[in-house]
Design a protein around this motif. Structure first.
Motif, PDB file in Angstrom:
ATOM      1  N   HIS A  68     -10.752  -8.392   9.160  1.00 43.37           N
ATOM      2  CA  HIS A  68     -10.175  -7.912   7.891  1.00 43.37           C
ATOM      3  C   HIS A  68     -10.307  -6.382   7.896  1.00 43.37           C
ATOM      4  O   HIS A  68     -11.039  -5.805   7.109  1.00 43.37           O
ATOM      5  CB  HIS A  68     -10.906  -8.557   6.707  1.00 43.37           C
ATOM      6  N   TRP A  69      -9.684  -5.759   8.900  1.00 40.94           N
ATOM      7  CA  TRP A  69      -9.387  -4.326   8.939  1.00 40.94           C
ATOM      8  C   TRP A  69     -10.504  -3.410   9.438  1.00 40.94           C
ATOM      9  O   TRP A  69     -10.300  -2.201   9.499  1.00 40.94           O
ATOM     10  CB  TRP A  69      -8.935  -3.809   7.573  1.00 40.94           C
ATOM     11  N   ASP A  70     -11.694  -3.951   9.777  1.00 43.26           N
ATOM     12  CA  ASP A  70     -12.798  -3.032  10.098  1.00 43.26           C
ATOM     13  C   ASP A  70     -13.077  -2.989  11.609  1.00 43.26           C
ATOM     14  O   ASP A  70     -14.095  -3.471  12.088  1.00 43.26           O
ATOM     15  CB  ASP A  70     -14.063  -3.368   9.292  1.00 43.26           C
ATOM     16  N   ALA A 102       0.861  -6.676   8.571  1.00 37.21           N
ATOM     17  CA  ALA A 102       1.583  -5.466   8.161  1.00 37.21           C
ATOM     18  C   ALA A 102       0.630  -4.401   7.643  1.00 37.21           C
ATOM     19  O   ALA A 102       0.848  -3.194   7.848  1.00 37.21           O
ATOM     20  CB  ALA A 102       2.620  -5.801   7.094  1.00 37.21           C
ATOM     21  N   GLN A 103      -0.446  -4.856   6.982  1.00 36.67           N
ATOM     22  CA  GLN A 103      -1.382  -3.863   6.449  1.00 36.67           C
ATOM     23  C   GLN A 103      -2.206  -3.266   7.588  1.00 36.67           C
ATOM     24  O   GLN A 103      -2.537  -2.071   7.552  1.00 36.67           O
ATOM     25  CB  GLN A 103      -2.268  -4.513   5.377  1.00 36.67           C
ATOM     26  N   ILE A 104      -2.492  -4.055   8.606  1.00 34.68           N
ATOM     27  CA  ILE A 104      -3.188  -3.505   9.769  1.00 34.68           C
ATOM     28  C   ILE A 104      -2.258  -2.516  10.487  1.00 34.68           C
ATOM     29  O   ILE A 104      -2.660  -1.380  10.797  1.00 34.68           O
ATOM     30  CB  ILE A 104      -3.596  -4.632  10.754  1.00 34.68           C
ATOM     31  N   GLU A 118     -12.226  -1.188  -3.168  1.00 31.84           N
ATOM     32  CA  GLU A 118     -10.801  -1.503  -3.073  1.00 31.84           C
ATOM     33  C   GLU A 118     -10.078  -0.429  -2.232  1.00 31.84           C
ATOM     34  O   GLU A 118      -9.200   0.282  -2.710  1.00 31.84           O
ATOM     35  CB  GLU A 118     -10.210  -1.666  -4.474  1.00 31.84           C
ATOM     36  N   TRP A 119     -10.497  -0.307  -0.972  1.00 30.31           N
ATOM     37  CA  TRP A 119      -9.839   0.553   0.005  1.00 30.31           C
ATOM     38  C   TRP A 119      -9.564   1.954  -0.563  1.00 30.31           C
ATOM     39  O   TRP A 119     -10.473   2.592  -1.054  1.00 30.31           O
ATOM     40  CB  TRP A 119      -8.573  -0.138   0.542  1.00 30.31           C
ATOM     41  N   MET A 120      -8.326   2.417  -0.563  1.00 33.23           N
ATOM     42  CA  MET A 120      -8.047   3.803  -0.954  1.00 33.23           C
ATOM     43  C   MET A 120      -8.391   4.074  -2.420  1.00 33.23           C
ATOM     44  O   MET A 120      -8.616   5.203  -2.823  1.00 33.23           O
ATOM     45  CB  MET A 120      -6.574   4.185  -0.705  1.00 33.23           C
ATOM     46  N   TYR A 172     -16.067  -5.300   4.876  1.00 34.60           N
ATOM     47  CA  TYR A 172     -16.257  -3.887   4.517  1.00 34.60           C
ATOM     48  C   TYR A 172     -16.277  -3.697   3.005  1.00 34.60           C
ATOM     49  O   TYR A 172     -16.930  -2.792   2.480  1.00 34.60           O
ATOM     50  CB  TYR A 172     -15.189  -2.976   5.143  1.00 34.60           C
ATOM     51  N   GLN A 173     -15.589  -4.567   2.287  1.00 39.41           N
ATOM     52  CA  GLN A 173     -15.468  -4.383   0.840  1.00 39.41           C
ATOM     53  C   GLN A 173     -16.718  -4.797   0.072  1.00 39.41           C
ATOM     54  O   GLN A 173     -16.916  -4.370  -1.058  1.00 39.41           O
ATOM     55  CB  GLN A 173     -14.247  -5.154   0.323  1.00 39.41           C
ATOM     56  N   ILE A 174     -17.562  -5.656   0.684  1.00 34.89           N
ATOM     57  CA  ILE A 174     -18.731  -6.142  -0.082  1.00 34.89           C
ATOM     58  C   ILE A 174     -20.083  -5.932   0.603  1.00 34.89           C
ATOM     59  O   ILE A 174     -21.092  -5.791  -0.076  1.00 34.89           O
ATOM     60  CB  ILE A 174     -18.616  -7.638  -0.438  1.00 34.89           C
TER      61      ILE A 174
HETATM   62  C1  LIG Z   1      -6.559  -6.454  -3.467  1.00 37.74           C
HETATM   63  C2  LIG Z   1      -6.549  -7.056  -2.080  1.00 37.74           C
HETATM   64  O1  LIG Z   1      -5.378  -6.611  -1.410  1.00 37.74           O
HETATM   65  C3  LIG Z   1      -5.136  -7.285  -0.193  1.00 37.74           C
HETATM   66  O2  LIG Z   1      -4.015  -6.695   0.413  1.00 37.74           O
HETATM   67  C4  LIG Z   1      -2.768  -6.686  -0.176  1.00 37.74           C
HETATM   68  C5  LIG Z   1      -1.695  -6.493   0.678  1.00 37.74           C
HETATM   69  C6  LIG Z   1      -0.405  -6.463   0.210  1.00 37.74           C
HETATM   70  C7  LIG Z   1      -0.170  -6.595  -1.135  1.00 37.74           C
HETATM   71  N1  LIG Z   1       1.165  -6.544  -1.628  1.00 37.74           N
HETATM   72  O3  LIG Z   1       1.355  -6.667  -2.841  1.00 37.74           O
HETATM   73  O4  LIG Z   1       2.054  -6.385  -0.859  1.00 37.74           O
HETATM   74  C8  LIG Z   1      -1.226  -6.780  -1.999  1.00 37.74           C
HETATM   75  C9  LIG Z   1      -2.536  -6.809  -1.525  1.00 37.74           C
HETATM   76  C10 LIG Z   1      -6.310  -7.156   0.775  1.00 37.74           C
HETATM   77  O5  LIG Z   1      -6.209  -8.142   1.788  1.00 37.74           O
HETATM   78  C11 LIG Z   1      -7.682  -7.358   0.116  1.00 37.74           C
HETATM   79  O6  LIG Z   1      -8.659  -6.848   0.969  1.00 37.74           O
HETATM   80  C12 LIG Z   1      -7.770  -6.682  -1.252  1.00 37.74           C
HETATM   81  O7  LIG Z   1      -7.927  -5.345  -1.123  1.00 37.74           O
END
Ligand SMILES: C[C@H]1O[C@@H](Oc2ccc([N+](=O)[O-])cc2)[C@H](O)[C@@H](O)[C@H]1O
Length: 506
Positions: free
Chosen positions: A143-145, A190-192, A448-450, A39-41
């Motif tokens: 990767h989150w999508d 955890a991020q998911i 970069e997501w948000m 999704y990022q690229i």
């Molecule tokens: C910049 C990248 O960030 C990755 O995700 C994280 C997750 C947790 C931390 N943390 O410090 O706890 C940092 C980055 C992500 O996987 C990637 O897609 C990028 O966005």
């Protein structure tokens, strides 16, 4: 607190002592790579038969959620410009490229009833182009999508998703496993789960505080295990590759040398990554003991008739345990940890409230462009030691590590970060930690997501104003190239010019 600062200062001095050690070399078979995510690229959000995913949906229905109201609709346009991406990989001389596949490009319905051949063809072209230059592909399946259709059925909160994911994984192994030898099921549990289903942070931004993360964590572990068993039983015997799992881990250091702070750091490790990796890598399987007991206790005190963190059955534990060929860790930053730093959550229940621990960083640690990113001394060594202590000599890949800046080619902060990170990795190798490879995040600037495009993580700068999405190497790209070429870190090295070429053999 004084003690910790003094201890940390000593560690820093020591680290710097080690950092100037001369003639240290990465092993010849050590893998250097770069990482990205679909999704990022990719862009091409509705091209070639791809369906909507949860990030398309979020950015199209709630633009204000993203700092610059942008989206990944076009992003780096790698859907069309993948050949330039591979050219950049050759310029850098990387051994391996980690990228992710978009579930919604391969299975637009989310389910495996229909395989989108145009989506498969895109990844075939990319993989073949990478392999043409002897670069090893490492593929992340998720990767989150998530396909939006599956989110509408509950997404990672619906236990049926373990089978939906397993079906998707089978298609990926079947179509690409003849050439791809490194698979990662999930990027960052955890991020998911916490950011997606618990804390209204990332897509789908659900608010099920103190419950959503735990339901999701259990479903994710089962989904991973199903995918691993499929690979292991039906593909590995003929394809001979590896299947692993990646989490994000910080270097969580006790604030003081008290037992209480050591326990607090252990709890942070359990919540941040042990919740996702103990079921797979620990000797006995299952969720981390202390965290599991705390959530049960808190749930009872809050009047829940059962724990918000539902346990696995013994059969499930055995099914999940041992299902990974390597440990993938994304590492960026760290902090000092203590229960004395805890400030009560505004939301109860919440996972953070379950452990009642707080964290701090020191002012003198350099600050990246991302609010959460501080350069903690010897951070990689600390995190790798923590993993080794927890799970023994499992092979480890640092699947992401990087530094954010704003626009601009001169990126001294990123160079300093990478050099320090790789010195720290050498410290770990010196101690016999089973570190196999390192992937810089990221090959190029991306969504970069948000934060949208306001924070830049790329070795290559991308001009998002330009329809061509021109990519230009930053100074750090030349430094990383030199490190890969010589397998050493020369802190004095300066590129002669900013003209990038492809070395012979790449
Ligand atoms: C910049 C990248 O960030 C990755 O995700 C994280 C997750 C947790 C931390 N943390 O410090 O706890 C940092 C980055 C992500 O996987 C990637 O897609 C990028 O966005």
């Amino acid at each position: 607190m004084k003690i910790a600062v003094i201890l940390l200062c000593c560690a820093v001095t020591l680290t710097w002592g080690v950092a100037v050690k001369q003639n240290r070399k990465f092993p010849d078979d050590f893998i250097f790579g770069t990482s990205t995510a679909s999704y990022q690229i990719e862009g091409g959000w509705n091209e070639g038969g791809k369906s909507e995913n949860i990030w398309d949906y979020l950015t199209h229905t709630n633009a204000a959620a993203i700092e610059d109201q942008s989206s990944g609709d076009i992003a780096c346009d790698s859907y069309h410009k993948y050949e330039r991406d591979v050219e950049m990989m050759r310029e850098l001389g990387i051994d391996s490229y980690r990228f992710s596949m978009a579930w919604s490009r391969i299975l637009p319905n989310g389910f495996a009833d229909y395989v989108n051949e145009e989506g498969v063809a895109y990844y075939n072209k990319l993989i073949d182009e990478i392999l043409k230059y002897n670069i090893e592909p490492m593929v992340t399946l998720y990767h989150w999508d998530l396909p939006q259709k599956l989110q509408e059925m509950g997404g990672w909160l619906n236990p049926l998703i373990a089978d939906w994911f397993a079906d998707y994984a089978r298609v990926v192994f079947d179509r690409f496993g003849d050439r791809v030898k490194y698979f990662i099921t999930f990027n960052e549990g955890a991020q998911i789960c916490y950011e997606g289903y618990d804390s209204v942070t990332k897509a789908p931004r659900l608010n099920m505080s103190g419950i959503g993360e735990y339901i999701c964590a259990k479903n994710l572990a089962l989904a991973h295990a199903k995918a691993y068993h499929i690979y292991n039983d039906d593909f590995k015997p003929t394809q001979g590759g590896l299947c692993g799992y990646t989490i994000a881990a910080g270097s969580n250091v006790p604030l003081t040398n008290s037992e209480e702070d050591a326990y607090a750091a252990e709890l942070v490790n359990q919540l941040q990554w042990g919740l996702y990796t103990d079921p797979i890598f620990s000797k006995d399987g299952g969720f981390p003991k202390e965290l599991f007991e705390l959530v049960a206790k808190k749930s009872a005190a809050q009047g829940y008739p059962r724990s918000r963190l539902t346990d696995f059955t013994e059969e499930e534990k055995a099914y999940i345990r041992g299902t990974s060929d390597f440990f993938g860790v994304n590492h960026y930053t760290g902090g000092l940890v203590s229960a004395s730093l805890y400030t009560p959550s505004s939301v109860v229940p919440s996972p953070k409230d379950d452990i009642e621990v707080g964290q701090m960083a020191l002012d003198e640690w350099p600050q990246g462009a991302s609010f959460w990113l501080k350069q903690m001394p010897n951070s990689i060594y600390i995190v790798l030691k923590n993993i080794q202590k927890r799970y023994g000599d499992v092979p480890i890949y640092i699947t992401e590590n990087g530094w954010s800046t704003h626009e601009g080619i001169e990126d001294e902060g990123r160079i300093a970060y990478y050099r320090a990170a790789l010195e720290s990795a050498l410290d770990a190798l010196d101690e016999g930690i089973n570190l196999k490879g390192y992937y810089a995040w990221s090959l190029m600037d991306n969504f970069e997501w948000m934060a949208g495009y306001t924070e830049r993580f790329g070795l290559y700068e991308v001009n998002f104003e330009d329809p061509e999405r021109t990519r230009t190497p930053r100074k750090s790209a030349f430094i990383y190239k030199q490190i890969i070429k010589t397998r050493t870190i020369d802190h004095e090295y300066e590129p002669e010019s900013y003209v990038m070429t492809i070395d012979e053999g790449h």
